[in-house]
Design a protein around this motif. Sequence first.
Motif, PDB file in Angstrom:
ATOM      1  N   LEU A 152      -6.894   9.562   1.848  1.00 59.23           N
ATOM      2  CA  LEU A 152      -6.150   8.301   1.820  1.00 59.23           C
ATOM      3  C   LEU A 152      -7.084   7.114   2.057  1.00 59.23           C
ATOM      4  O   LEU A 152      -6.897   6.054   1.451  1.00 59.23           O
ATOM      5  CB  LEU A 152      -5.025   8.320   2.859  1.00 59.23           C
ATOM      6  N   THR A 204       5.045  12.972   0.929  1.00 61.76           N
ATOM      7  CA  THR A 204       5.606  11.729   1.445  1.00 61.76           C
ATOM      8  C   THR A 204       6.775  11.334   0.554  1.00 61.76           C
ATOM      9  O   THR A 204       6.710  11.485  -0.656  1.00 61.76           O
ATOM     10  CB  THR A 204       4.547  10.607   1.429  1.00 61.76           C
ATOM     11  N   VAL A 206      -1.133   4.762   8.509  1.00 59.83           N
ATOM     12  CA  VAL A 206      -0.942   6.176   8.165  1.00 59.83           C
ATOM     13  C   VAL A 206      -2.264   6.941   8.292  1.00 59.83           C
ATOM     14  O   VAL A 206      -2.283   8.087   8.755  1.00 59.83           O
ATOM     15  CB  VAL A 206      -0.323   6.324   6.758  1.00 59.83           C
ATOM     16  N   ILE A 218      -0.081   5.515  -0.780  1.00 60.57           N
ATOM     17  CA  ILE A 218       0.262   6.594   0.164  1.00 60.57           C
ATOM     18  C   ILE A 218       1.053   7.672  -0.580  1.00 60.57           C
ATOM     19  O   ILE A 218       0.746   8.857  -0.495  1.00 60.57           O
ATOM     20  CB  ILE A 218       1.079   6.052   1.356  1.00 60.57           C
ATOM     21  N   THR A 253       0.826  -1.217   0.000  1.00 63.67           N
ATOM     22  CA  THR A 253       0.000   0.000   0.000  1.00 63.67           C
ATOM     23  C   THR A 253       0.856   1.261   0.000  1.00 63.67           C
ATOM     24  O   THR A 253       0.331   2.370   0.029  1.00 63.67           O
ATOM     25  CB  THR A 253      -0.957   0.021   1.209  1.00 63.67           C
ATOM     26  N   SER A 254       2.177   1.099  -0.040  1.00 67.08           N
ATOM     27  CA  SER A 254       3.057   2.280  -0.014  1.00 67.08           C
ATOM     28  C   SER A 254       2.831   3.176  -1.229  1.00 67.08           C
ATOM     29  O   SER A 254       2.918   4.399  -1.125  1.00 67.08           O
ATOM     30  CB  SER A 254       4.524   1.857   0.076  1.00 67.08           C
ATOM     31  N   THR A 298       0.104  -0.768   6.240  1.00 65.00           N
ATOM     32  CA  THR A 298       0.780   0.531   6.310  1.00 65.00           C
ATOM     33  C   THR A 298      -0.175   1.682   5.996  1.00 65.00           C
ATOM     34  O   THR A 298      -0.168   2.707   6.694  1.00 65.00           O
ATOM     35  CB  THR A 298       1.995   0.556   5.362  1.00 65.00           C
ATOM     36  N   ALA A 299      -1.006   1.541   4.968  1.00 64.47           N
ATOM     37  CA  ALA A 299      -1.945   2.627   4.635  1.00 64.47           C
ATOM     38  C   ALA A 299      -2.918   2.883   5.781  1.00 64.47           C
ATOM     39  O   ALA A 299      -3.201   4.032   6.129  1.00 64.47           O
ATOM     40  CB  ALA A 299      -2.705   2.313   3.347  1.00 64.47           C
TER      41      ALA A 299
END
Length: 195
Positions: A178, A56, A162, A49, A45-46, A158-159
């Motif tokens: 997001l 970012t 965040v 983001i 999921t980076s 990860t998403a």
Amino acid sequence: MLTHYCSGCGLISNWCCCSQSTPTTSRVKLALLLHENEPSRPTTTSKIILNTIQNTQAYLWKRNEPPLELIQQIEDKNTDAWLLFPADREELKVRQQEIKLNTGHETLIIVPDGTWKEVRKIVRKSPWLDQLPLLAFDPKTPSRYDLRRYPDPDHLCTAETVIELLKLCDELSPATQLTQAFDAFITHYKQSKRH
């Protein structure tokens, strides 16, 4: 037949979800510290983001090649740097602090990304992260991320992490943007697998 992947969201091009992502920025700057295996995973999921929260940056973690640009940002006296990581061991609890946004400084939050085992290795094997205060929180919302084997509702991807982080910093609009991008990513990924 060669499969083409979108560079923006990482999905198969026919199932790209970039059009459902609204680029935005946040008052806090994010640094994704990617384990070297993470960028090639189709379920990462980076990319969404990076696609959505435009201030970012991503840095590839290699044990013997520290990301010098990121280290310089951490050492900048005008930057308040934090490490997003759970204080789940005694030696980490002393580093846990509540985040305070200093208007005179840039807030930089480092988010390790990889499998849970890889993330632990990143933190354990990066002495340049040892002095950073830990930003740790216990989200009450179970994970909706079920794209990898053995999904764990107690571990956010990860998403999702965040998104919770942005809410914690009162960045509600970026968190909403997001969330929408994350929902689209999950839906499109599953549709691509069915077809």
